[in-house]
Design an enzyme around this catalytic site. Structure first.
Site, mmCIF file in Angstrom:
data_model
loop_
_atom_site.group_PDB
_atom_site.id
_atom_site.type_symbol
_atom_site.label_atom_id
_atom_site.label_comp_id
_atom_site.label_asym_id
_atom_site.label_seq_id
_atom_site.Cartn_x
_atom_site.Cartn_y
_atom_site.Cartn_z
ATOM 1 N N ASP A 1 -7.833 3.894 1.008
ATOM 2 C CA ASP A 1 -6.722 4.395 2.004
ATOM 3 C C ASP A 1 -7.612 4.978 3.435
ATOM 4 O OD1 ASP A 1 -5.196 5.450 3.718
ATOM 5 O OD2 ASP A 1 -4.028 6.862 2.195
ATOM 6 N N CYS B 1 0.875 -1.134 0.102
ATOM 7 C CA CYS B 1 0.132 -0.103 -0.034
ATOM 8 C C CYS B 1 0.992 1.349 -0.019
ATOM 9 C CB CYS B 1 -0.954 -0.006 0.909
ATOM 10 S SG CYS B 1 -0.189 0.046 2.941
ATOM 11 N N ASN C 1 2.265 1.514 4.349
ATOM 12 C CA ASN C 1 2.422 0.112 4.916
ATOM 13 C C ASN C 1 2.395 0.343 6.559
ATOM 14 O OD1 ASN C 1 5.734 -1.846 5.824
ATOM 15 N ND2 ASN C 1 3.556 -2.528 5.098
ATOM 16 N N CYS D 1 -1.522 0.843 7.427
ATOM 17 C CA CYS D 1 -3.042 0.474 7.513
ATOM 18 C C CYS D 1 -3.230 -0.692 6.741
ATOM 19 C CB CYS D 1 -3.596 1.678 7.117
ATOM 20 S SG CYS D 1 -3.191 3.205 7.973
ATOM 21 N N ARG D 2 -3.435 -0.605 5.364
ATOM 22 C CA ARG D 2 -4.117 -1.757 4.415
ATOM 23 C C ARG D 2 -3.028 -2.944 4.415
ATOM 24 N NH1 ARG D 2 -5.034 2.204 -0.352
ATOM 25 N NH2 ARG D 2 -3.173 2.978 0.606
ATOM 26 N N SER D 3 -1.896 -2.610 4.067
ATOM 27 C CA SER D 3 -0.925 -3.964 3.660
ATOM 28 C C SER D 3 -0.545 -4.667 4.732
ATOM 29 C CB SER D 3 0.127 -3.532 2.785
ATOM 30 O OG SER D 3 1.179 -2.732 3.120
HETATM 31 P P1 4NP Z 1 -1.999 2.772 4.000
HETATM 32 O O1 4NP Z 1 -2.409 3.976 4.905
HETATM 33 O O2 4NP Z 1 -1.219 3.203 2.869
HETATM 34 O O3 4NP Z 1 -2.921 1.765 3.852
HETATM 35 O O4 4NP Z 1 -0.884 2.177 5.143
HETATM 36 C C1 4NP Z 1 -1.771 5.458 4.700
HETATM 37 C C2 4NP Z 1 -0.969 5.607 5.783
HETATM 38 C C3 4NP Z 1 -0.052 6.976 5.924
HETATM 39 C C4 4NP Z 1 -0.188 7.510 4.894
HETATM 40 C C5 4NP Z 1 -0.860 7.309 3.631
HETATM 41 C C6 4NP Z 1 -1.702 6.256 3.734
HETATM 42 N N1 4NP Z 1 0.336 9.233 4.837
HETATM 43 O O5 4NP Z 1 0.353 9.856 4.073
HETATM 44 O O6 4NP Z 1 1.047 9.190 6.021
#
Ligand code: 4NP
Length: 162
Positions: free
Chosen positions: A131, A12, A15, A17-19
């Site tokens: 996201d 994702c 790294n 939340c989703r992955s």
């Molecule tokens: P993820 O979510 O891609 O599912 O881990 C996010 C976590 C943090 C950010 C963006 C997406 N960020 O911009 O910090």
């Protein structure tokens, strides 16, 4: 050398939340089926903001409701090492998919996570895992449910092609 056919990298943006949630659910299902020792599973982000951090507390909390631990420490996708090492590279959304190709991943190795959800119709096969980071309310729970369904289909595919 070709990557191990039982190797899966979830990707994702951050790294956190989703992955990492996908990785934990996938491993949990593999353990329940007694096949985890045949698999190599990891997750990574296309971005570097959270490298070295544990998963978002909301990810840990929602997975914990289902008895699933999320031990992941965030790291960034490594090119070309990850593309040599992982047979299955699973992108959460189209931006991740595009970024992975730009980083040098082979197109036939990169799949959208929700394309493995057998409860979706063919025209929904390009659906994304949204996201949840900036969202409110039940976003993390909805993501968990999407990942849970997609992991069932993905695990069957991976085991079927080993
Ligand atoms: P993820 O979510 O891609 O599912 O881990 C996010 C976590 C943090 C950010 C963006 C997406 N960020 O911009 O910090």
């Amino acid at each position: 050398m070709s990557p191990d056919p039982g190797s899966v990298l979830f990707v994702c943006l951050g790294n956190i939340c989703r992955s990492p949630m996908a990785e934990a659910i996938f491993l949990h299902k593999a353990r329940e089926r007694g096949v985890h020792t045949r698999l190599v599973v990891d997750s990574a982000g296309t971005g570097a903001w959270h490298v070295g951090n544990r998963a978002d507390p909301r990810t840990i909390e929602v997975a914990g409701r289902f008895g699933i631990e999320v031990p992941s420490i965030a790291r960034q996708v490594r090119s070309p090492q990850d593309f040599d090492e992982f047979h299955w590279i699973i992108a959460m959304d189209r931006a991740n998919h595009r970024d992975l190709l730009s980083l040098g991943a082979a197109k036939h190795r990169v799949h959208l996570m929700r394309s493995f959800d057998r409860t979706l119709g063919v025209d929904e096969a390009t659906a994304e895992v949204p996201d949840p980071y900036y969202g409110e309310g039940d976003g993390f729970l909805r993501v968990f449910e999407m990942l849970d369904r997609a992991c069932d289909g993905l695990l069957d595919r991976v085991l079927g092609e080993e």
